[in-house]
Design a protein around this motif. Structure first.
Motif, PDB file in Angstrom:
ATOM      1  N   TYR A   1      -4.507  -3.402  -6.051  1.00 19.53           N
ATOM      2  CA  TYR A   1      -4.736  -3.685  -7.472  1.00 19.53           C
ATOM      3  C   TYR A   1      -4.007  -2.602  -8.265  1.00 19.53           C
ATOM      4  CZ  TYR A   1      -7.358  -5.193 -11.650  1.00 19.53           C
ATOM      5  OH  TYR A   1      -7.716  -5.653 -12.891  1.00 19.53           O
ATOM      6  N   ILE A   2      -4.533  -2.205  -9.390  1.00 18.78           N
ATOM      7  CA  ILE A   2      -3.847  -1.298 -10.314  1.00 18.78           C
ATOM      8  C   ILE A   2      -3.408   0.007  -9.650  1.00 18.78           C
ATOM      9  CG2 ILE A   2      -4.261   0.239 -12.281  1.00 18.78           C
ATOM     10  CD1 ILE A   2      -5.788  -2.055 -13.590  1.00 18.78           C
ATOM     11  N   ASP A   3      -4.259   0.562  -8.797  1.00 22.90           N
ATOM     12  CA  ASP A   3      -3.934   1.862  -8.195  1.00 22.90           C
ATOM     13  C   ASP A   3      -2.659   1.806  -7.367  1.00 22.90           C
ATOM     14  OD1 ASP A   3      -6.331   3.512  -9.007  1.00 22.90           O
ATOM     15  OD2 ASP A   3      -7.337   1.846  -8.015  1.00 22.90           O
ATOM     16  N   ALA A   4      -2.313   0.623  -6.859  1.00 24.30           N
ATOM     17  CA  ALA A   4      -1.071   0.494  -6.096  1.00 24.30           C
ATOM     18  C   ALA A   4       0.134   0.786  -6.975  1.00 24.30           C
ATOM     19  CB  ALA A   4      -0.963  -0.905  -5.491  1.00 24.30           C
ATOM     20  N   THR A   5       0.119   0.308  -8.208  1.00 23.50           N
ATOM     21  CA  THR A   5       1.229   0.583  -9.121  1.00 23.50           C
ATOM     22  C   THR A   5       1.301   2.069  -9.459  1.00 23.50           C
ATOM     23  OG1 THR A   5       1.289  -1.630 -10.091  1.00 23.50           O
ATOM     24  CG2 THR A   5       2.089   0.168 -11.462  1.00 23.50           C
ATOM     25  N   LEU A   6       0.150   2.679  -9.689  1.00 19.51           N
ATOM     26  CA  LEU A   6       0.143   4.110 -10.006  1.00 19.51           C
ATOM     27  C   LEU A   6       0.642   4.929  -8.820  1.00 19.51           C
ATOM     28  CD1 LEU A   6      -3.292   4.340 -11.868  1.00 19.51           C
ATOM     29  CD2 LEU A   6      -1.003   4.000 -12.850  1.00 19.51           C
ATOM     30  N   ALA A   7       0.248   4.539  -7.613  1.00 18.48           N
ATOM     31  CA  ALA A   7       0.648   5.294  -6.430  1.00 18.48           C
ATOM     32  C   ALA A   7       2.117   5.053  -6.059  1.00 18.48           C
ATOM     33  CB  ALA A   7      -0.252   4.932  -5.246  1.00 18.48           C
ATOM     34  N   TYR A   8       2.522   3.780  -6.027  1.00 27.03           N
ATOM     35  CA  TYR A   8       3.873   3.453  -5.562  1.00 27.03           C
ATOM     36  C   TYR A   8       4.931   3.695  -6.632  1.00 27.03           C
ATOM     37  CZ  TYR A   8       2.534   1.506  -1.042  1.00 27.03           C
ATOM     38  OH  TYR A   8       2.089   1.366   0.255  1.00 27.03           O
ATOM     39  N   GLN A   9       4.710   3.167  -7.818  1.00 25.67           N
ATOM     40  CA  GLN A   9       5.721   3.329  -8.857  1.00 25.67           C
ATOM     41  C   GLN A   9       5.570   4.649  -9.613  1.00 25.67           C
ATOM     42  OE1 GLN A   9       4.336  -0.016  -8.349  1.00 25.67           O
ATOM     43  NE2 GLN A   9       6.202  -0.106  -7.109  1.00 25.67           N
ATOM     44  N   GLY A  10       4.337   5.137  -9.735  1.00 33.69           N
ATOM     45  CA  GLY A  10       4.112   6.414 -10.390  1.00 33.69           C
ATOM     46  C   GLY A  10       4.479   7.579  -9.485  1.00 33.69           C
ATOM     47  N   TYR A  11       3.668   7.817  -8.464  1.00 31.88           N
ATOM     48  CA  TYR A  11       3.923   8.940  -7.567  1.00 31.88           C
ATOM     49  C   TYR A  11       5.121   8.690  -6.659  1.00 31.88           C
ATOM     50  CZ  TYR A  11      -0.564  10.900  -9.025  1.00 31.88           C
ATOM     51  OH  TYR A  11      -1.593  11.435  -9.767  1.00 31.88           O
TER      52      TYR A  11
END
Length: 217
Positions: free
Chosen positions: A104-114
């Motif tokens: 869910y949302i955390d995947a975007t923060l982890a993959y695209q963010g970090y």
């Protein structure tokens, strides 16, 4: 978890972690428990989960799109997520069903963010807008060493998708990002050590999730 089913309202549970960490196994484990207790639920995945989302998934994971722009990647994931929330997640929760989401949302923060190094602030705003601010009740983070996850994926004897083919350093950043996100929201995240044998991971999950559910009762 056995005596809790009568006390629980519908929950939104997301499962996160690097590729090869074992998310599918724990989704199936929780689904089995809910089925045993005759608690209604649905399973879904990201990207995907809807007709539109599955088409977007094909593009996002296709290795031939190796030059995909990072911002375009974010927007494609977000488009799939927006459709999923509107078409599947919100209706299910309104009907009193549990929702088990593979990412869910955390995947975007982890993959695209970090992972990609994009600014987290605009990523959060985009996700909040795309989902109407819908946040999971629980996020199960399977924390797994890169070498362990890689060996599991190799055992599948399948060619990795566009994301799975990223470098080890990329996946290390993603793993570190997930742990940062978990430290920032301990009330929502349940971190499970996913390095051990399958049954050990499942047992650890059962204990940790039962404790979290008890706190919500």
């Amino acid at each position: 978890m056995n005596e809790l089913s009568q006390q629980l309202s519908a929950k939104f549970v997301s499962f996160e972690g690097i590729d090869g960490c074992g998310k599918s196994t724990l989704v199936s484990e929780l689904a089995g428990w809910l089925r045993e207790k005759t608690i209604p639920f649905i399973k879904t995945r990201e990207p995907g989960g809807t007709r539109l989302g599955e088409k977007v998934r094909e593009v996002l994971l296709d290795p031939s799109f190796e030059t995909m722009n990072d911002q375009a990647e974010v927007l494609l994931y977000s488009a799939s997520r927006a459709q999923l929330v509107h078409e599947v997640v919100q209706p299910a929760l309104r009907q009193g069903m549990w929702v088990l989401a593979d990412r869910y949302i955390d995947a975007t923060l982890a993959y695209q963010g970090y992972g990609r190094g994009l600014d987290l602030a605009p990523l959060r705003r985009i996700q909040d807008w795309a989902t109407g601010g819908l946040c999971p009740d629980f996020t199960i983070l399977l924390d797994c060493e890169i070498e362990v996850a890689s060996s599991r994926m190799q055992a599948r004897a399948a060619t990795g998708d566009r994301i799975e083919q990223e470098s080890g350093s990329f996946h290390e950043r993603v793993r570190g990002g997930y742990l940062e996100l978990a430290r920032a929201a301990p009330e929502r995240f349940i971190v499970v050590n996913a390095n051990g044998p399958l049954q050990e991971v499942v047992t650890n999950f059962r204990v940790a999730f039962a404790e979290a559910l008890t706190g919500h009762c």
